[in-house]
Design a protein around this motif. Structure first.
Motif, short mmCIF file in Angstrom:
data_model
loop_
_atom_site.label_atom_id
_atom_site.label_comp_id
_atom_site.label_asym_id
_atom_site.label_seq_id
_atom_site.Cartn_x
_atom_site.Cartn_y
_atom_site.Cartn_z
N THR A 144 0.83 -1.21 0.00
CA THR A 144 0.00 0.00 0.00
C THR A 144 0.86 1.26 0.00
O THR A 144 0.46 2.28 -0.58
N SER A 145 2.02 1.20 0.62
CA SER A 145 2.90 2.38 0.63
C SER A 145 3.30 2.77 -0.79
O SER A 145 3.57 3.95 -1.06
N GLY A 146 3.33 1.79 -1.68
CA GLY A 146 3.72 2.07 -3.05
C GLY A 146 2.71 2.92 -3.81
O GLY A 146 3.06 3.55 -4.81
N VAL A 147 1.45 2.91 -3.38
CA VAL A 147 0.41 3.71 -4.06
C VAL A 147 -0.02 4.89 -3.19
O VAL A 147 -1.03 5.53 -3.48
N THR A 148 0.75 5.16 -2.15
CA THR A 148 0.43 6.27 -1.24
C THR A 148 1.47 7.36 -1.43
O THR A 148 2.66 7.15 -1.14
N SER A 149 1.05 8.52 -1.91
CA SER A 149 2.01 9.57 -2.25
C SER A 149 2.50 10.36 -1.04
O SER A 149 3.62 10.87 -1.04
N THR A 150 1.67 10.49 0.00
CA THR A 150 2.08 11.20 1.21
C THR A 150 1.58 10.44 2.43
O THR A 150 0.64 9.66 2.34
N ALA A 151 2.20 10.70 3.57
CA ALA A 151 1.81 10.03 4.80
C ALA A 151 0.37 10.37 5.18
O ALA A 151 -0.36 9.54 5.73
N GLU A 152 -0.05 11.60 4.87
CA GLU A 152 -1.42 12.01 5.18
C GLU A 152 -2.45 11.22 4.38
O GLU A 152 -3.53 10.90 4.88
N LEU A 153 -2.11 10.87 3.15
CA LEU A 153 -3.03 10.11 2.30
C LEU A 153 -3.16 8.66 2.73
O LEU A 153 -4.07 7.96 2.28
N ALA A 154 -2.27 8.22 3.61
CA ALA A 154 -2.35 6.83 4.08
C ALA A 154 -3.67 6.57 4.80
O ALA A 154 -4.14 5.43 4.84
N GLN A 155 -4.27 7.61 5.39
CA GLN A 155 -5.56 7.44 6.05
C GLN A 155 -6.64 7.01 5.07
O GLN A 155 -7.63 6.39 5.45
N ILE A 156 -6.44 7.36 3.79
CA ILE A 156 -7.41 7.01 2.75
C ILE A 156 -7.03 5.70 2.07
O ILE A 156 -7.86 4.80 1.90
N THR A 157 -5.76 5.56 1.69
CA THR A 157 -5.34 4.38 0.93
C THR A 157 -5.40 3.09 1.75
O THR A 157 -5.52 2.00 1.19
N THR A 158 -5.29 3.21 3.08
CA THR A 158 -5.35 2.01 3.91
C THR A 158 -6.79 1.58 4.22
O THR A 158 -7.00 0.48 4.74
N GLY A 159 -7.76 2.44 3.89
CA GLY A 159 -9.15 2.16 4.23
C GLY A 159 -9.70 0.84 3.70
O GLY A 159 -10.26 0.04 4.47
N PRO A 160 -9.57 0.56 2.41
CA PRO A 160 -10.18 -0.66 1.86
C PRO A 160 -9.68 -1.96 2.52
O PRO A 160 -10.49 -2.81 2.91
N PHE A 161 -8.38 -2.12 2.63
CA PHE A 161 -7.86 -3.35 3.23
C PHE A 161 -8.21 -3.42 4.71
O PHE A 161 -8.54 -4.50 5.23
N PHE A 162 -8.13 -2.30 5.40
CA PHE A 162 -8.45 -2.28 6.83
C PHE A 162 -9.89 -2.72 7.07
O PHE A 162 -10.17 -3.54 7.95
N LEU A 163 -10.81 -2.19 6.27
CA LEU A 163 -12.22 -2.56 6.42
C LEU A 163 -12.44 -4.02 6.05
O LEU A 163 -13.23 -4.72 6.70
N ALA A 164 -11.73 -4.50 5.03
CA ALA A 164 -11.85 -5.90 4.64
C ALA A 164 -11.31 -6.81 5.74
O ALA A 164 -11.83 -7.90 5.98
N LEU A 165 -10.26 -6.35 6.42
CA LEU A 165 -9.65 -7.13 7.50
C LEU A 165 -10.64 -7.31 8.65
O LEU A 165 -10.92 -8.44 9.08
N LEU A 166 -11.19 -6.20 9.14
CA LEU A 166 -12.13 -6.28 10.27
C LEU A 166 -13.47 -6.84 9.83
O LEU A 166 -14.06 -7.68 10.54
N GLY A 167 -13.96 -6.37 8.69
CA GLY A 167 -15.25 -6.85 8.21
C GLY A 167 -15.23 -8.33 7.88
O GLY A 167 -16.17 -9.07 8.18
N GLY A 168 -14.12 -8.79 7.28
CA GLY A 168 -13.99 -10.20 6.96
C GLY A 168 -13.95 -11.06 8.21
O GLY A 168 -14.54 -12.14 8.26
N GLY A 169 -13.28 -10.56 9.25
CA GLY A 169 -13.24 -11.29 10.51
C GLY A 169 -14.60 -11.39 11.15
O GLY A 169 -15.00 -12.46 11.64
#
Length: 230
Positions: A144-169
């Motif tokens: 994910t860091s490879g598609v994240t241009s700034t540290a601030e944008l990480a709050q957005i780019t990490t959203g899909p996998f994070f939700l899939a992680l908790l939601g999948g569980g």
């Protein structure tokens, strides 16, 4: 060399209040909430969500944010000019997040047991869930860091996998549908369920974790960048 890089990275992480809060405070707060509010639904549910929250915040989001920030500051590029190999540099940067995740997961498990959770009948599956979950989340963070241009944008780019992680569980803990293992959190949830005497397929759960880790590694090789994005 790896240990020295890890110590430096840990200091940088603790200096950043936002990153430190997400990595250290949020998993403990949410883990405590799950222990107190979901134990009536069965301790495996609470414990699975505790582990997945730790993997999500402490490992996945922190690895993504740290690598993005260090890349944009040209810190990674400077490290590559030294004696350390690429593998050593990358390991040194992500190691603190992984170790913090392991410590927090163990702490939350201890808190749950202190609050009344029974000990697992198959502790080796808990260990397998820990190792697999940490590896999967770390690999996903590097990718994910490879598609994240700034540290601030990480709050957005990490959203899909994070939700899939908790939601999948959460989906896996409430369903016997094998399709739950197609999402990131399903394997961890199944292993936790079986560890505490519940239903689940250990072989498929391990395959799910291995598969998602492999996908994360493959994407990391393709997407990860050492140079700053413009």
């Amino acid at each position: 060399m790896i240990a020295a890089l890890g110590v430096v990275e840990l200091k940088l992480l603790l200096r950043n209040r936002t990153a430190a809060t997400l990595a250290l405070v949020m998993p403990l707060l949410m883990g405590g909430y799950f222990a107190m509010s979901l134990s009536s639904d069965g301790w495996p549910v609470a414990i699975a969500l505790q582990l997945l929250t730790t993997f999500g915040f402490t490992v996945y989001v922190t690895v993504t944010t740290s690598l993005t920030s260090r890349r944009q500051d040209l810190y990674l590029k400077r490290l590559r000019t030294g004696a350390a190999s690429d593998a050593v540099v990358l390991t040194g940067v992500v190691l603190p997040s992984v170790l913090l995740g392991l410590v927090q997961a163990a702490l939350l498990l201890g808190i749950s047991v202190a609050l009344g959770a029974p000990l697992p009948s198959r502790p080796e599956l808990v260990a397998l869930a820990l190792v697999g979950g940490l590896a999967m989340s770390c690999a996903a963070g590097v990718a994910t860091s490879g598609v994240t241009s700034t540290a601030e944008l990480a709050q957005i780019t990490t959203g899909p996998f994070f939700l899939a992680l908790l939601g999948g569980g959460a989906w896996a803990m409430g369903s016997s549908d094998a399709r739950t293992l197609l999402v990131p959190g399903g394997g961890v949830a199944d292993l936790v369920s079986v560890a505490w005497g519940g239903e689940g397929d250990v072989g498929l759960a391990v395959l799910s974790l291995a598969g998602w880790t492999a996908v994360g590694c493959a994407l990391s090789v393709r997407l990860f960048r050492w140079d700053a994005r413009r």
